[in-house]
Design a protein around this motif. Structure first.
Motif, PDB file in Angstrom:
ATOM      1  N   GLU A 164      89.349  -0.390  62.587  1.00 34.38           N
ATOM      2  CA  GLU A 164      89.011  -1.086  61.340  1.00 34.38           C
ATOM      3  C   GLU A 164      88.790  -0.109  60.172  1.00 34.38           C
ATOM      4  O   GLU A 164      89.285  -0.310  59.077  1.00 34.38           O
ATOM      5  CB  GLU A 164      87.745  -1.916  61.589  1.00 34.38           C
ATOM      6  N   THR A 165      88.058   0.979  60.474  1.00 31.76           N
ATOM      7  CA  THR A 165      87.699   1.927  59.425  1.00 31.76           C
ATOM      8  C   THR A 165      88.909   2.610  58.806  1.00 31.76           C
ATOM      9  O   THR A 165      88.930   2.898  57.621  1.00 31.76           O
ATOM     10  CB  THR A 165      86.811   3.029  60.029  1.00 31.76           C
TER      11      THR A 165
ATOM     12  N   TRP B  15      80.539   5.505  42.905  1.00 30.71           N
ATOM     13  CA  TRP B  15      80.766   5.027  44.251  1.00 30.71           C
ATOM     14  C   TRP B  15      81.640   3.781  44.290  1.00 30.71           C
ATOM     15  O   TRP B  15      82.724   3.773  44.856  1.00 30.71           O
ATOM     16  CB  TRP B  15      79.418   4.769  44.944  1.00 30.71           C
ATOM     17  N   LEU B  16      81.186   2.710  43.614  1.00 32.87           N
ATOM     18  CA  LEU B  16      81.839   1.410  43.755  1.00 32.87           C
ATOM     19  C   LEU B  16      83.313   1.459  43.371  1.00 32.87           C
ATOM     20  O   LEU B  16      84.157   0.890  44.055  1.00 32.87           O
ATOM     21  CB  LEU B  16      81.101   0.405  42.863  1.00 32.87           C
ATOM     22  N   ALA B 192      84.110   7.082  53.844  1.00 39.75           N
ATOM     23  CA  ALA B 192      83.498   6.336  52.749  1.00 39.75           C
ATOM     24  C   ALA B 192      83.553   4.840  53.040  1.00 39.75           C
ATOM     25  O   ALA B 192      82.595   4.100  52.795  1.00 39.75           O
ATOM     26  CB  ALA B 192      84.226   6.646  51.437  1.00 39.75           C
ATOM     27  N   PHE B 193      84.669   4.401  53.594  1.00 40.97           N
ATOM     28  CA  PHE B 193      84.852   2.991  53.909  1.00 40.97           C
ATOM     29  C   PHE B 193      83.866   2.549  54.981  1.00 40.97           C
ATOM     30  O   PHE B 193      83.276   1.466  54.915  1.00 40.97           O
ATOM     31  CB  PHE B 193      86.295   2.784  54.379  1.00 40.97           C
ATOM     32  N   ILE B 195      80.917   3.917  55.694  1.00 40.34           N
ATOM     33  CA  ILE B 195      79.561   3.855  55.124  1.00 40.34           C
ATOM     34  C   ILE B 195      79.378   2.543  54.380  1.00 40.34           C
ATOM     35  O   ILE B 195      78.381   1.836  54.558  1.00 40.34           O
ATOM     36  CB  ILE B 195      79.321   5.055  54.179  1.00 40.34           C
ATOM     37  N   GLU B 196      80.380   2.205  53.573  1.00 39.29           N
ATOM     38  CA  GLU B 196      80.336   0.969  52.799  1.00 39.29           C
ATOM     39  C   GLU B 196      80.158  -0.253  53.713  1.00 39.29           C
ATOM     40  O   GLU B 196      79.388  -1.168  53.452  1.00 39.29           O
ATOM     41  CB  GLU B 196      81.644   0.858  52.006  1.00 39.29           C
ATOM     42  N   ARG B 197      80.872  -0.225  54.850  1.00 39.35           N
ATOM     43  CA  ARG B 197      80.821  -1.357  55.776  1.00 39.35           C
ATOM     44  C   ARG B 197      79.434  -1.494  56.396  1.00 39.35           C
ATOM     45  O   ARG B 197      78.878  -2.576  56.528  1.00 39.35           O
ATOM     46  CB  ARG B 197      81.853  -1.167  56.885  1.00 39.35           C
ATOM     47  N   LYS B 198      78.870  -0.335  56.755  1.00 35.85           N
ATOM     48  CA  LYS B 198      77.536  -0.327  57.361  1.00 35.85           C
ATOM     49  C   LYS B 198      76.515  -0.872  56.376  1.00 35.85           C
ATOM     50  O   LYS B 198      75.634  -1.643  56.733  1.00 35.85           O
ATOM     51  CB  LYS B 198      77.159   1.110  57.782  1.00 35.85           C
ATOM     52  N   VAL B 199      76.648  -0.452  55.098  1.00 29.58           N
ATOM     53  CA  VAL B 199      75.713  -0.901  54.071  1.00 29.58           C
ATOM     54  C   VAL B 199      75.811  -2.410  53.919  1.00 29.58           C
ATOM     55  O   VAL B 199      74.805  -3.115  53.822  1.00 29.58           O
ATOM     56  CB  VAL B 199      75.995  -0.193  52.730  1.00 29.58           C
ATOM     57  N   LYS B 200      77.026  -2.922  53.926  1.00 28.15           N
ATOM     58  CA  LYS B 200      77.238  -4.351  53.749  1.00 28.15           C
ATOM     59  C   LYS B 200      76.630  -5.136  54.903  1.00 28.15           C
ATOM     60  O   LYS B 200      76.036  -6.189  54.704  1.00 28.15           O
ATOM     61  CB  LYS B 200      78.742  -4.647  53.663  1.00 28.15           C
ATOM     62  N   GLN B 201      76.808  -4.596  56.131  1.00 29.43           N
ATOM     63  CA  GLN B 201      76.284  -5.298  57.303  1.00 29.43           C
ATOM     64  C   GLN B 201      74.773  -5.430  57.226  1.00 29.43           C
ATOM     65  O   GLN B 201      74.204  -6.443  57.621  1.00 29.43           O
ATOM     66  CB  GLN B 201      76.666  -4.544  58.582  1.00 29.43           C
TER      67      GLN B 201
END
Lengths: 191, 203
Positions: A164-165, B15-16, B192-193, B195-201
């Motif tokens: 996914e990443t 970042w965004l 980076a992607f 990290i972003e996913r973890k933050v969203k979760q």
């Protein structure tokens, strides 16, 4: 012989995408389908050959005689922008499906680094006229080969189980790295 | 856009909407000159100079320039500032100018600059355009610093020319060659992607 060396090295060894990092935006953007990638490659090759001719003429007949080399950047970018406009109008008239396929990437050739890079590199290396043209065509073919290879791999990647990443840009860049690694093998061919 | 306050306008570039990791803009210069940190810094500053100045000017003339010729006039504006940056580097820092080679003039076709001019500066007030440009430049410099540090440390065992890894370290030549640039950037973007996913979760 000299010309052949320039031709071969601009296709394989000093490939614009894989060695000079030029034209990465269309390389990543239009490489999802082989057809679109191929037409992009053809468009770029065509514009590159034209640019090589025109930029050489401007550099050697206008900028250098009048000591205006510092205007090189402005002059080149204007020439390229108008050339691309011409090509765009030509393709829209002659082949609407091709125009559809290239979509927004055709105007983007204007800000495509490989076209500008070609004009700058040819003047940096002080190529004469035939050398510049051969360099331009070779670089265009090199770009086409790289983008079609990439598209072929990406079509297969659609089916693959990518983590996914890594999906999207991540895997695309890593694949590019591996292609670049393979192309590095050619560097022993010509000294 | 209207809902954003000035601070958000600035931080979105970090970042965004980071130009390198998010928008995938300006890849050519990012990849090509990130083999040593010093080149990365020089390139980052050159791009920032051009981006900030041209954003300002584009925003200033946005009501005067007719719509049909706007891209052409933006290109001329950008090209003039790139010429200034190029001549400046060539005059005061010849070794850096040599190391960067054609990539300084190539800033003119760097998509970050034209992209921001078209997408932001041409529609916003001077102040907002300036803040946006500064934020984007900062994001670009940070991305370049990370990428070039990783490549220089692994590729030659040094950072800014100082040895940081002992003599036991066998440099990975591949990292300073083109393939290393692609692979490193690919991994960094994936990171980076992630990290972003973890933050969203977590939200």
């Amino acid at each position: 012989m000299e010309l052949f060396v320039i031709f071969a090295s601009s296709i394989l060894i000093n490939n614009f995408v894989l060695y000079y990092f030029l034209g990465i935006c269309p390389f990543l953007g239009v490489s999802k389908k082989i057809d679109a990638a191929f037409s992009m490659g053809v468009a770029v090759t065509f514009v590159m050959a034209l640019t090589a001719v025109v930029s050489w003429a401007i550099n050697h007949w206008i900028l250098i005689p009048y000591k205006l080399e510092y205007l090189q950047i402005v002059a080149f970018i204007l020439v390229i922008a108008s050339l691309v406009q011409l090509v765009e109008m030509f393709i829209r008239k002659t082949s609407p499906p091709l125009y559809q396929a290239m979509g927004i990437y055709l105007p983007l050739i204007t800000v495509n680094c490989c076209i500008m890079g070609l004009a700058l590199l040819a003047s940096l290396k002080e190529y004469n006229f035939p050398e510049t043209v051969v360099f331009g065509v070779g670089a265009g073919i090199g770009f086409t080969i790289a983008i079609v290879l990439m598209a072929a791999i990406r079509e297969e990647l659609e089916m693959a189980d990518v983590p996914e990443t890594l999906k999207g840009a991540g895997i695309a860049l890593i694949v590019t790295g591996i292609i670049a690694l393979a192309f590095l093998g050619f560097s022993g061919m010509i000294k | 856009m209207a809902g954003r306050n000035l601070w958000q306008e600035f931080t979105k570039g970090l970042w965004l909407d980071n130009p390198v990791s998010r928008q995938l803009l300006g890849m050519c210069s990012t990849l090509a000159i990130s083999n040593a940190v010093i080149n990365g810094i020089a390139m980052g500053l050159a791009v920032s100079f051009v981006l900030i100045c041209s954003s300002l000017l584009v925003s200033l003339v946005r009501r005067i320039v007719p719509n049909q010729v706007r891209i052409a006039s933006y290109i001329v504006i950008v090209a003039s500032f790139v010429t200034i940056a190029d001549r400046f580097l060539a005059a005061f820092f010849p070794p850096i100018s040599k190391a960067l080679g054609p990539y300084v003039p190539l800033i003119v076709v760097n998509c970050i600059i034209l992209g921001r001019a078209e997408a932001f500066a041409s529609k916003n007030s001077v102040g907002r355009a300036l803040i946006d440009a500064v934020g984007m430049s900062a994001g670009y410099i940070i991305a370049l610093l990370i990428l070039s540090s990783v490549r220089e440390i692994l590729g030659s065992g040094t950072i800014l020319g100082y040895r940081v890894l002992g003599t036991w370290f066998e440099p990975w030549i591949i990292m300073i060659l083109p393939p290393g640039a692609f692979i490193t950037l690919g991994i960094l973007i994936a990171l980076a992607f992630q990290i972003e996913r973890k933050v969203k979760q977590r939200r």
